[in-house]
Design a protein around this motif. Structure first.
Motif, mmCIF file in Angstrom:
data_model
loop_
_atom_site.group_PDB
_atom_site.id
_atom_site.type_symbol
_atom_site.label_atom_id
_atom_site.label_comp_id
_atom_site.label_asym_id
_atom_site.label_seq_id
_atom_site.Cartn_x
_atom_site.Cartn_y
_atom_site.Cartn_z
ATOM 1 N N GLN A 174 0.648 -1.237 -0.079
ATOM 2 C CA GLN A 174 -0.140 0.111 0.071
ATOM 3 C C GLN A 174 0.996 1.271 0.084
ATOM 4 O O GLN A 174 0.405 2.302 -0.663
ATOM 5 C CB GLN A 174 -0.958 0.040 1.378
ATOM 6 C CG GLN A 174 -1.924 1.360 1.347
ATOM 7 C CD GLN A 174 -2.768 1.327 0.140
ATOM 8 O OE1 GLN A 174 -3.137 0.228 -0.592
ATOM 9 N NE2 GLN A 174 -2.926 2.574 -0.342
ATOM 10 N N ASP A 182 -6.635 1.242 -3.157
ATOM 11 C CA ASP A 182 -6.194 0.197 -2.063
ATOM 12 C C ASP A 182 -5.617 -0.726 -2.866
ATOM 13 O O ASP A 182 -6.161 -1.601 -3.430
ATOM 14 C CB ASP A 182 -7.533 -0.200 -1.409
ATOM 15 C CG ASP A 182 -7.255 -1.141 -0.325
ATOM 16 O OD1 ASP A 182 -6.359 -1.779 -0.347
ATOM 17 O OD2 ASP A 182 -7.983 -1.330 0.566
ATOM 18 N N ASP A 239 -3.506 -3.188 -1.748
ATOM 19 C CA ASP A 239 -3.486 -4.552 -0.955
ATOM 20 C C ASP A 239 -4.819 -5.367 -1.471
ATOM 21 O O ASP A 239 -4.698 -6.618 -1.525
ATOM 22 C CB ASP A 239 -3.605 -4.244 0.643
ATOM 23 C CG ASP A 239 -2.199 -3.860 1.007
ATOM 24 O OD1 ASP A 239 -1.029 -4.096 0.285
ATOM 25 O OD2 ASP A 239 -2.093 -3.237 1.972
ATOM 26 N N HIS A 240 -6.073 -4.675 -1.551
ATOM 27 C CA HIS A 240 -7.255 -5.225 -1.967
ATOM 28 C C HIS A 240 -7.688 -5.095 -3.373
ATOM 29 O O HIS A 240 -8.886 -5.225 -3.813
ATOM 30 C CB HIS A 240 -8.256 -4.938 -0.944
ATOM 31 C CG HIS A 240 -8.144 -5.053 0.400
ATOM 32 N ND1 HIS A 240 -7.550 -4.282 1.205
ATOM 33 C CD2 HIS A 240 -8.058 -6.295 1.301
ATOM 34 C CE1 HIS A 240 -7.129 -4.843 2.277
ATOM 35 N NE2 HIS A 240 -7.707 -6.088 2.240
ATOM 36 N N LYS A 241 -6.762 -4.336 -4.348
ATOM 37 C CA LYS A 241 -7.102 -4.133 -5.589
ATOM 38 C C LYS A 241 -8.358 -3.302 -5.800
ATOM 39 O O LYS A 241 -9.164 -3.759 -6.529
ATOM 40 C CB LYS A 241 -7.017 -5.318 -6.465
ATOM 41 C CG LYS A 241 -5.658 -5.865 -6.457
ATOM 42 C CD LYS A 241 -4.586 -5.051 -7.214
ATOM 43 C CE LYS A 241 -4.535 -4.842 -8.632
ATOM 44 N NZ LYS A 241 -3.667 -4.069 -9.175
ATOM 45 N N ILE A 242 -8.619 -2.139 -4.751
ATOM 46 C CA ILE A 242 -9.952 -1.350 -4.936
ATOM 47 C C ILE A 242 -9.437 -0.172 -5.430
ATOM 48 O O ILE A 242 -8.503 0.381 -4.667
ATOM 49 C CB ILE A 242 -10.663 -1.409 -3.571
ATOM 50 C CG1 ILE A 242 -11.224 -2.839 -3.165
ATOM 51 C CG2 ILE A 242 -11.762 -0.604 -3.660
ATOM 52 C CD1 ILE A 242 -11.218 -2.826 -1.709
ATOM 53 N N LYS A 282 -4.023 0.520 7.055
ATOM 54 C CA LYS A 282 -4.565 -0.091 7.999
ATOM 55 C C LYS A 282 -6.050 0.655 8.338
ATOM 56 O O LYS A 282 -6.804 0.500 9.332
ATOM 57 C CB LYS A 282 -4.090 -0.526 9.228
ATOM 58 C CG LYS A 282 -3.289 -1.498 9.175
ATOM 59 C CD LYS A 282 -2.420 -2.136 10.163
ATOM 60 C CE LYS A 282 -1.457 -2.986 10.224
ATOM 61 N NZ LYS A 282 -0.468 -3.220 11.166
ATOM 62 N N VAL A 304 -17.478 -1.046 1.735
ATOM 63 C CA VAL A 304 -16.389 -1.543 0.797
ATOM 64 C C VAL A 304 -15.177 -1.271 1.669
ATOM 65 O O VAL A 304 -14.270 -2.260 2.011
ATOM 66 C CB VAL A 304 -16.111 -0.755 -0.297
ATOM 67 C CG1 VAL A 304 -14.945 -1.237 -0.916
ATOM 68 C CG2 VAL A 304 -17.183 -1.260 -1.305
ATOM 69 N N ILE A 305 -14.894 -0.306 2.411
ATOM 70 C CA ILE A 305 -14.059 0.027 3.257
ATOM 71 C C ILE A 305 -13.951 -0.965 4.618
ATOM 72 O O ILE A 305 -12.554 -1.661 4.722
ATOM 73 C CB ILE A 305 -13.973 1.687 3.738
ATOM 74 C CG1 ILE A 305 -13.804 2.659 2.821
ATOM 75 C CG2 ILE A 305 -12.902 1.701 5.003
ATOM 76 C CD1 ILE A 305 -14.092 3.853 3.144
ATOM 77 N N SER A 344 -15.065 -3.981 4.562
ATOM 78 C CA SER A 344 -14.748 -5.259 4.303
ATOM 79 C C SER A 344 -13.420 -5.388 4.048
ATOM 80 O O SER A 344 -12.858 -6.516 3.862
ATOM 81 C CB SER A 344 -15.904 -5.406 2.867
ATOM 82 O OG SER A 344 -15.110 -4.634 1.637
ATOM 83 N N SER A 345 -12.457 -4.350 3.541
ATOM 84 C CA SER A 345 -11.137 -4.374 3.332
ATOM 85 C C SER A 345 -10.522 -4.547 4.869
ATOM 86 O O SER A 345 -9.257 -4.614 4.782
ATOM 87 C CB SER A 345 -10.606 -3.300 2.585
ATOM 88 O OG SER A 345 -10.973 -1.938 3.545
ATOM 89 N N LYS A 347 -10.130 -2.168 7.215
ATOM 90 C CA LYS A 347 -9.514 -0.908 7.380
ATOM 91 C C LYS A 347 -10.463 -0.089 8.433
ATOM 92 O O LYS A 347 -11.874 0.015 8.108
ATOM 93 C CB LYS A 347 -9.060 -0.035 6.292
ATOM 94 C CG LYS A 347 -8.405 -0.740 5.322
ATOM 95 C CD LYS A 347 -7.641 0.045 4.099
ATOM 96 C CE LYS A 347 -6.948 -0.864 3.277
ATOM 97 N NZ LYS A 347 -5.491 -0.757 3.023
#
Length: 308
Positions: free
Chosen positions: A2, A141, A143-146, A199, A220-221, A223-224, A226
């Motif tokens: 990240q 993002d 790390d999560h490819k968002i 994080k 979405v946040i 679910s990641s 963070k």
């Protein structure tokens, strides 16, 4: 990863108010001051020194007097550097910002030991009046490819979705607004209202007027995994959304912001951030007032691999 351990910054030589970008950047205020360039340069140099003192790898490149580009201090809009060696060049809304795209800067990065395998030039979309202003308009993002994107004249939704499809990101599209001149107007860049760190996410949820969109972004946040650190629209006006997490070669992480952003934060917000990383803040008042951008806008993350 990240957070980047190297950043590109462009030293101003003729910084000033840009009337072309002021059409939809409601943070800009023109100061009648003959010393704007010298004050901006002093702010720039102090900022660079603070980053370097923490061990962050800062690559500085001097702007050119000709062609004149008053916003060259904000390189993250025209270029992004990816960990697979790709460089992406972006279509820019203001004609006088298009001259900021400089291939010699790519050569300087190579001289600094970075590897460039491919250049993906999207600037031709300017001919269709479609714009996508880099990591100003898109928040990644990694790390999560968002990818988060607030639709505006500087983020064309169709082009954003195409980009995400090509680079393997899941697009999260929404609309954000700010109070300006007695009206509710679109925020020009997503990166003034949200920052994604490793994080946590700093975000102005007040700006997302549509309730369903606001809920979707929060889902979405969460679910990641963070933590959401919420800021108010008043804090956004002090550039509290315009932050970037970076790291040094030892892996120590820092959240970078301006002095005005830092001063706008509450003790609770500062404590929430400092659970995760140290804060670096620097006075950028001249740059913020005339340029309508802040600390994050001045930093183009360099994720490129090192040459073997």
């Amino acid at each position: 990863m990240q957070t980047a351990s190297a950043v590109l910054m462009v030293e101003p030589v003729a910084f000033g108010y840009n009337s072309q970008t002021a059409e939809n950047n409601y943070f800009q205020i023109e100061q009648k001051d003959a010393d704007i360039q010298s004050k901006a340069l002093q702010e720039f140099n102090n900022f660079v020194a603070k980053l370097k003192s923490k061990g962050v790898h800062v690559i500085t490149v001097k702007d050119t007097l000709e062609p004149h580009s008053p916003d060259s201090i904000f390189p993250n809009n025209w270029v992004s550097f990816h960990n697979d060696g790709k460089v992406v060049l972006y279509p820019m809304f203001a004609p006088n910002r298009r001259v900021e795209r400089r291939t010699d800067i790519l050569e300087i990065l190579k001289d600094n030991g970075f590897e460039i395998s491919e250049i993906d030039d999207l600037s031709h979309f300017e001919n269709q009046e479609k714009f996508l202003e880099g990591t100003g308009s898109m928040i990644f993002d990694h790390d999560h490819k968002i990818a988060y994107g607030s639709v505006s004249l500087r983020l064309d939704e169709e082009l954003f979705r195409q980009f995400c499809s090509k680079f393997g990101f899941r697009p999260v599209v929404f609309h954000s607004y700010q109070n300006a001149g007695g009206e509710r107007l679109p925020i020009y860049h997503t990166n003034v209202m949200m920052c994604v760190a490793d994080k946590f996410v700093v975000i102005c949820l007040e700006c997302i007027d549509d309730e369903l969109e606001c809920e979707k972004v929060q889902e979405v946040i969460k679910s990641s995994g963070k933590e959401i650190i919420e800021i108010s629209e008043d804090q956004l006006q002090q550039f509290a959304g315009n932050m970037l997490q970076v790291q040094n070669n030892d892996g120590d992480k820092f959240l970078v912001m301006s002095e005005s952003a830092y001063k706008s934060l509450t003790a609770e917000q500062i404590s929430a951030i400092e659970k995760y990383c140290e804060i670096i803040h620097s006075d950028l008042n001249t740059i913020e007032t005339n340029g309508g951008g802040s600390a994050r806008c001045m930093l183009a993350e360099v994720f490129l691999p090192k040459s073997k």
